[in-house]
Design an enzyme around this catalytic site. Structure first.
Site, PDB file in Angstrom:
ATOM      1  N   VAL A   2      -2.400  -1.143  -0.296  1.00 36.32           N
ATOM      2  CA  VAL A   2      -1.646  -0.019   0.271  1.00 36.32           C
ATOM      3  C   VAL A   2      -2.640   1.058   0.702  1.00 36.32           C
ATOM      4  O   VAL A   2      -3.433   1.534  -0.121  1.00 36.32           O
ATOM      5  CB  VAL A   2      -0.666   0.578  -0.777  1.00 36.32           C
ATOM      6  CG1 VAL A   2       0.096   1.766  -0.192  1.00 36.32           C
ATOM      7  CG2 VAL A   2       0.311  -0.484  -1.277  1.00 36.32           C
ATOM      8  N   SER A  33     -12.845   1.817   2.386  1.00 33.75           N
ATOM      9  CA  SER A  33     -13.127   1.150   3.659  1.00 33.75           C
ATOM     10  C   SER A  33     -14.545   1.521   4.093  1.00 33.75           C
ATOM     11  O   SER A  33     -15.168   2.423   3.508  1.00 33.75           O
ATOM     12  CB  SER A  33     -12.135   1.620   4.725  1.00 33.75           C
ATOM     13  OG  SER A  33     -12.349   3.006   4.969  1.00 33.75           O
ATOM     14  N   HIS A  66      -1.312  -3.972   9.350  1.00 35.19           N
ATOM     15  CA  HIS A  66      -1.898  -2.719   8.873  1.00 35.19           C
ATOM     16  C   HIS A  66      -1.260  -1.535   9.605  1.00 35.19           C
ATOM     17  O   HIS A  66      -0.964  -1.631  10.792  1.00 35.19           O
ATOM     18  CB  HIS A  66      -3.404  -2.707   9.141  1.00 35.19           C
ATOM     19  CG  HIS A  66      -4.170  -3.663   8.278  1.00 35.19           C
ATOM     20  ND1 HIS A  66      -4.956  -4.663   8.783  1.00 35.19           N
ATOM     21  CD2 HIS A  66      -4.270  -3.760   6.929  1.00 35.19           C
ATOM     22  CE1 HIS A  66      -5.521  -5.330   7.792  1.00 35.19           C
ATOM     23  NE2 HIS A  66      -5.115  -4.812   6.654  1.00 35.19           N
ATOM     24  N   GLY A  67      -1.086  -0.433   8.904  1.00 37.39           N
ATOM     25  CA  GLY A  67      -0.487   0.764   9.514  1.00 37.39           C
ATOM     26  C   GLY A  67       1.020   0.740   9.324  1.00 37.39           C
ATOM     27  O   GLY A  67       1.575  -0.219   8.781  1.00 37.39           O
ATOM     28  N   GLY A 103      -1.645  -4.732   4.363  1.00 34.15           N
ATOM     29  CA  GLY A 103      -0.600  -4.045   5.132  1.00 34.15           C
ATOM     30  C   GLY A 103       0.618  -3.704   4.302  1.00 34.15           C
ATOM     31  O   GLY A 103       1.759  -3.890   4.736  1.00 34.15           O
ATOM     32  N   GLY A 104       0.408  -3.155   3.097  1.00 39.60           N
ATOM     33  CA  GLY A 104       1.523  -2.905   2.181  1.00 39.60           C
ATOM     34  C   GLY A 104       2.393  -1.697   2.530  1.00 39.60           C
ATOM     35  O   GLY A 104       3.527  -1.614   2.058  1.00 39.60           O
ATOM     36  N   GLU A 139     -10.864 -13.241   4.317  1.00 34.95           N
ATOM     37  CA  GLU A 139      -9.568 -13.348   5.014  1.00 34.95           C
ATOM     38  C   GLU A 139      -9.530 -14.577   5.901  1.00 34.95           C
ATOM     39  O   GLU A 139     -10.474 -14.857   6.632  1.00 34.95           O
ATOM     40  CB  GLU A 139      -9.342 -12.084   5.859  1.00 34.95           C
ATOM     41  CG  GLU A 139      -8.046 -12.105   6.660  1.00 34.95           C
ATOM     42  CD  GLU A 139      -7.740 -10.748   7.313  1.00 34.95           C
ATOM     43  OE1 GLU A 139      -7.996  -9.701   6.674  1.00 34.95           O
ATOM     44  OE2 GLU A 139      -7.264 -10.747   8.453  1.00 34.95           O
ATOM     45  N   ASP A 185     -13.498  -2.479   1.181  1.00 39.22           N
ATOM     46  CA  ASP A 185     -12.404  -3.109   1.920  1.00 39.22           C
ATOM     47  C   ASP A 185     -12.823  -3.445   3.357  1.00 39.22           C
ATOM     48  O   ASP A 185     -13.493  -2.637   4.017  1.00 39.22           O
ATOM     49  CB  ASP A 185     -11.212  -2.127   1.914  1.00 39.22           C
ATOM     50  CG  ASP A 185      -9.916  -2.764   2.335  1.00 39.22           C
ATOM     51  OD1 ASP A 185      -9.751  -3.979   2.128  1.00 39.22           O
ATOM     52  OD2 ASP A 185      -9.042  -2.029   2.863  1.00 39.22           O
ATOM     53  N   THR A 234      -2.188   3.186   4.323  1.00 43.47           N
ATOM     54  CA  THR A 234      -1.605   4.189   5.225  1.00 43.47           C
ATOM     55  C   THR A 234      -0.647   5.144   4.491  1.00 43.47           C
ATOM     56  O   THR A 234      -0.657   6.349   4.728  1.00 43.47           O
ATOM     57  CB  THR A 234      -0.866   3.458   6.366  1.00 43.47           C
ATOM     58  OG1 THR A 234      -1.814   2.601   7.014  1.00 43.47           O
ATOM     59  CG2 THR A 234      -0.293   4.430   7.373  1.00 43.47           C
TER      60      THR A 234
HETATM   61  P1  13P Z   1      -1.774  -0.377   5.052  1.00 42.18           P
HETATM   62  O1  13P Z   1      -2.664   0.731   5.526  1.00 42.18           O
HETATM   63  O2  13P Z   1      -0.883  -0.900   6.129  1.00 42.18           O
HETATM   64  O3  13P Z   1      -1.049  -0.029   3.809  1.00 42.18           O
HETATM   65  O4  13P Z   1      -2.741  -1.610   4.707  1.00 42.18           O
HETATM   66  C1  13P Z   1      -3.770  -1.398   3.783  1.00 42.18           C
HETATM   67  C2  13P Z   1      -4.648  -2.581   3.724  1.00 42.18           C
HETATM   68  O5  13P Z   1      -4.239  -3.703   3.868  1.00 42.18           O
HETATM   69  C3  13P Z   1      -6.079  -2.315   3.460  1.00 42.18           C
HETATM   70  O6  13P Z   1      -6.834  -3.468   3.477  1.00 42.18           O
END
Ligand code: 13P
Length: 288
Positions: free
Chosen positions: A231, A50, A180-181, A209-210, A134, A82, A233
């Site tokens: 993935v 990120s 996300h999270g 947001g996996g 996106e 990212d 978080t």
């Molecule tokens: P999570 O942090 O919810 O797993 O999402 C990660 C993500 O989508 C990074 O772009």
């Protein structure tokens, strides 16, 4: 093997009914764990930094470190920036050797999102770098990007063909109900929306947001044609727990830092191996 682009690593995913994991890292230990997990499964893998991770580690440090890691294994590895909203940073990352970047202009209106994403694609092409963009707004908090319930917006399938065509992107992040999270309640994915989007474009699709998505939902997304699953978080939580456990289990007289942060590698590798089994990318390294 060296770094490969996002375009290369996602080629054949839809037809092959598997997705490649995009895993966020924040330091050497989790990055190395992700690589080791993927190598143990003979799976292609996408390492994602990120903007926050890049600021923390250093842009050239990230590029050099992951290039070195990729060269030490026999699986395809993609290094991806990212959720980048800073276009100067995106260009610097491309020049530094990232093999993929995400331009996140999703907060802007449709026309501006197209224009900004297209401009990044044109620059990235000069360096043979891939681009993800996106459409719609994935909810939740991803570092500096916070999208509340009132702002989040599902991807409108009707917007997809022109967006893909005019931007020339290599992968499209879609908003279909993940956030996300960690989730406050069970996520409800809009599979009908996904089905429509898949029919409208050949562009590889990305699920953000996996962390916390139920296994069956992941599998259904992959069966329907999702190509990349992010993935982040879950790996951050895994990292923190591994350090906390190591500190708790080690006497204060031990001052070798590797005893405290070293366990992060195996812990992250385990998470990655589990996700690879769900995403179906084990033994797909040869595909790329
Ligand atoms: P999570 O942090 O919810 O797993 O999402 C990660 C993500 O989508 C990074 O772009």
């Amino acid at each position: 093997m060296g770094l490969v682009t996002l375009k290369e690593i996602l080629a054949g995913t839809r037809e092959g009914h598997y997705a490649v994991g995009g895993f966020n890292f924040n330091s050497y230990e989790d990055a190395q764990g992700i690589i080791e997990g993927a190598a143990a499964k003979n799976s292609p893998v996408i390492l994602m930094a990120s903007m926050g991770a890049v600021q923390y580690i250093g842009l050239h440090q990230v590029a050099g470190m992951v290039k070195g890691m990729a060269e030490s294994v026999d699986i395809p590895v993609c290094l991806h920036l990212d959720h980048a909203t800073d276009y100067a940073l995106i260009k610097e990352a491309i020049r530094a050797g990232f093999s993929s970047v995400m331009v996140d202009a999703s907060a802007k209106d449709y026309e501006e999102n197209i224009a900004d994403s297209r401009a990044i694609v044109q620059f990235a092409k000069l360096y043979g770098c891939s681009v993800e963009a996106e459409l719609g707004k994935v909810g939740g908090k991803e570092e500096h990007i916070v999208v509340d319930d009132a702002t989040k917006a599902y991807t409108d399938p009707a917007d997809v063909p022109r967006f893909v065509e005019e931007t020339g992107i290599d992968a499209l992040a879609v908003a279909i109900g993940t956030v996300h999270g960690f989730y406050k309640s069970e996520p409800k994915l809009d599979f009908e929306r996904l089905e429509k989007i898949v029919k409208l474009t050949d562009c590889p699709l990305v699920l953000h947001g996996g962390s916390g998505v139920p296994v069956e939902d992941f599998k259904k997304c992959v069966r329907m044609g999702m190509s990349k699953i992010n993935v982040g978080t879950e790996l951050k939580a895994t990292y923190s727990k591994a350090v906390r456990d190591a500190v708790a289990a080690t006497p204060e007289s031990v001052f070798d830092p590797r005893k405290y942060v070293g366990p992060v590698k195996a812990a992250c590798a385990e998470v990655v191996k589990g996700k690879i089994d769900i995403f179906g990318s084990a033994d797909k390294a040869w595909k790329c």
